[in-house]
Design a protein around this motif. Structure first.
Motif, short mmCIF file in Angstrom:
data_model
loop_
_atom_site.label_atom_id
_atom_site.label_comp_id
_atom_site.label_asym_id
_atom_site.label_seq_id
_atom_site.Cartn_x
_atom_site.Cartn_y
_atom_site.Cartn_z
N ILE A 30 0.84 -1.19 0.00
CA ILE A 30 0.00 0.00 0.00
C ILE A 30 0.88 1.25 0.00
CG2 ILE A 30 -1.68 1.32 1.33
CD1 ILE A 30 -2.78 -1.36 2.37
N CYS A 31 1.90 1.26 0.88
CA CYS A 31 2.78 2.43 0.97
C CYS A 31 3.52 2.69 -0.35
CB CYS A 31 3.78 2.25 2.10
SG CYS A 31 3.04 2.33 3.74
N GLU A 32 4.02 1.62 -0.98
CA GLU A 32 4.74 1.79 -2.24
C GLU A 32 3.82 2.25 -3.35
OE1 GLU A 32 6.71 -1.91 -2.91
OE2 GLU A 32 8.36 -1.42 -1.54
N ALA A 33 2.60 1.69 -3.42
CA ALA A 33 1.66 2.05 -4.49
C ALA A 33 1.19 3.50 -4.35
CB ALA A 33 0.47 1.10 -4.46
N ILE A 34 1.01 3.96 -3.12
CA ILE A 34 0.56 5.34 -2.91
C ILE A 34 1.72 6.30 -3.13
CG2 ILE A 34 -0.24 6.95 -1.12
CD1 ILE A 34 -2.03 4.78 -0.10
N GLY A 35 2.94 5.83 -2.94
CA GLY A 35 4.12 6.68 -3.14
C GLY A 35 4.59 7.32 -1.86
N ALA A 36 4.32 6.68 -0.72
CA ALA A 36 4.74 7.23 0.57
C ALA A 36 6.19 6.85 0.81
CB ALA A 36 3.86 6.67 1.68
N SER A 37 7.01 7.84 1.08
CA SER A 37 8.41 7.58 1.36
C SER A 37 8.55 7.12 2.81
CB SER A 37 9.25 8.84 1.12
OG SER A 37 8.83 9.85 1.99
N PRO A 38 9.64 6.38 3.13
CA PRO A 38 9.81 5.91 4.51
C PRO A 38 9.87 7.08 5.49
CG PRO A 38 11.33 4.79 3.05
CD PRO A 38 10.67 5.87 2.24
N GLY A 39 9.34 6.85 6.65
CA GLY A 39 9.36 7.88 7.69
C GLY A 39 7.96 8.38 7.99
N THR A 40 7.82 9.68 7.98
CA THR A 40 6.55 10.29 8.41
C THR A 40 5.40 9.93 7.47
OG1 THR A 40 8.02 12.19 8.61
CG2 THR A 40 5.86 12.42 9.51
N GLU A 41 5.69 9.90 6.16
CA GLU A 41 4.61 9.63 5.21
C GLU A 41 4.07 8.21 5.41
OE1 GLU A 41 6.01 10.49 1.30
OE2 GLU A 41 6.15 12.64 1.68
N ARG A 42 4.96 7.25 5.62
CA ARG A 42 4.48 5.88 5.84
C ARG A 42 3.73 5.78 7.15
NH1 ARG A 42 8.56 1.44 3.23
NH2 ARG A 42 8.44 2.33 1.15
N ALA A 43 4.13 6.54 8.14
CA ALA A 43 3.41 6.53 9.42
C ALA A 43 1.99 7.06 9.22
CB ALA A 43 4.15 7.37 10.45
N GLN A 44 1.84 8.06 8.35
CA GLN A 44 0.50 8.58 8.07
C GLN A 44 -0.36 7.53 7.38
OE1 GLN A 44 1.38 12.06 5.75
NE2 GLN A 44 1.71 13.36 7.56
N VAL A 45 0.24 6.77 6.45
CA VAL A 45 -0.51 5.71 5.76
C VAL A 45 -0.87 4.62 6.77
CG1 VAL A 45 -0.39 3.92 3.99
CG2 VAL A 45 0.52 6.19 3.53
N HIS A 46 0.05 4.25 7.66
CA HIS A 46 -0.24 3.25 8.69
C HIS A 46 -1.43 3.70 9.54
CE1 HIS A 46 3.18 0.33 8.66
NE2 HIS A 46 3.72 1.28 7.91
N ASP A 47 -1.42 4.96 9.94
CA ASP A 47 -2.54 5.47 10.76
C ASP A 47 -3.85 5.41 10.00
OD1 ASP A 47 -0.75 5.96 12.79
OD2 ASP A 47 -0.58 8.12 12.37
N ALA A 48 -3.82 5.78 8.71
CA ALA A 48 -5.05 5.76 7.91
C ALA A 48 -5.57 4.34 7.75
CB ALA A 48 -4.79 6.39 6.55
N VAL A 49 -4.69 3.38 7.49
CA VAL A 49 -5.11 1.98 7.33
C VAL A 49 -5.64 1.44 8.65
CG1 VAL A 49 -4.27 -0.35 6.84
CG2 VAL A 49 -3.62 1.54 5.35
N ARG A 50 -4.96 1.78 9.76
CA ARG A 50 -5.42 1.33 11.07
C ARG A 50 -6.83 1.88 11.36
NH1 ARG A 50 -1.67 3.54 14.38
NH2 ARG A 50 -0.18 2.03 13.66
N TYR A 51 -7.06 3.13 10.98
CA TYR A 51 -8.38 3.73 11.17
C TYR A 51 -9.43 3.02 10.32
CZ TYR A 51 -12.14 7.15 11.03
OH TYR A 51 -13.36 7.75 11.12
#
Length: 163
Positions: A30-51
């Motif tokens: 999911i992170c790679e497909a959306i284009g989230a770079s490691p670090g803060t952006e991936r943490a935001q994706v993790h939070d959104a998926v968890r939600y």
């Protein structure tokens, strides 16, 4: 100039809905497909998926490779509040934040004691020294030999060393 991907929970849900044919997804996928770079952006994706998992939009299944996510078919619950309800929630949150300090009752004044009284109190708390037991006198080697005892002298290392 590289544009940053929109990583809001709504954007992540939208991407998941559009790419339903690629099921199941891993978090890394999911992170790679959306284009989230490691670090803060991936943490935001993790939070959104968890939600999304908490709200029932996604289902999480743990596998040997790690957790995988699938759409459940349920929509995200959307609560629309009126202005009065929003103000009431804000008032309740503000009331929780504000702490009302209740003044304490004043302590009774400590009695003033004379220095002699303080010393007497401290002296009463000091334990008494232990009583010393009287010991019997010990017999010396000369007294033992005078009584007829025999003393065996064992050889030692320092006796053997030539001086």
């Amino acid at each position: 100039m590289i544009t940053k991907p929109n990583l809001s929970p709504a954007a992540v849900r939208e991407w998941l809905s559009k790419n339903a044919e690629d099921l199941p997804w891993t978090m890394l996928g999911i992170c790679e497909a959306i284009g989230a770079s490691p670090g803060t952006e991936r943490a935001q994706v993790h939070d959104a998926v968890r939600y999304c998992v908490t709200a029932g939009f996604l289902a999480r299944t743990d596998t040997k490779m790690g957790p995988v996510f699938q759409l459940t078919g349920q929509g995200m619950p959307r609560v629309v509040l009126t202005d009065e309800e929003r103000k009431e929630r804000k008032r309740a949150a503000d009331a929780k934040r504000v702490r009302i300090r209740v003044p304490r009752a004043p302590r009774p004044p400590r009695p003033v004691q004379a220095r002699a009284a303080n010393v007497a109190i401290r002296a009463a708390n000091i334990p008494a020294p232990a009583a010393v037991k009287p010991r019997d006198r010990v017999e010396t080697v000369e007294q033992f030999q005078a009584r007829g005892g025999e003393v065996q002298v064992l050889p030692t290392v320092w006796d053997r060393v030539a001086a």
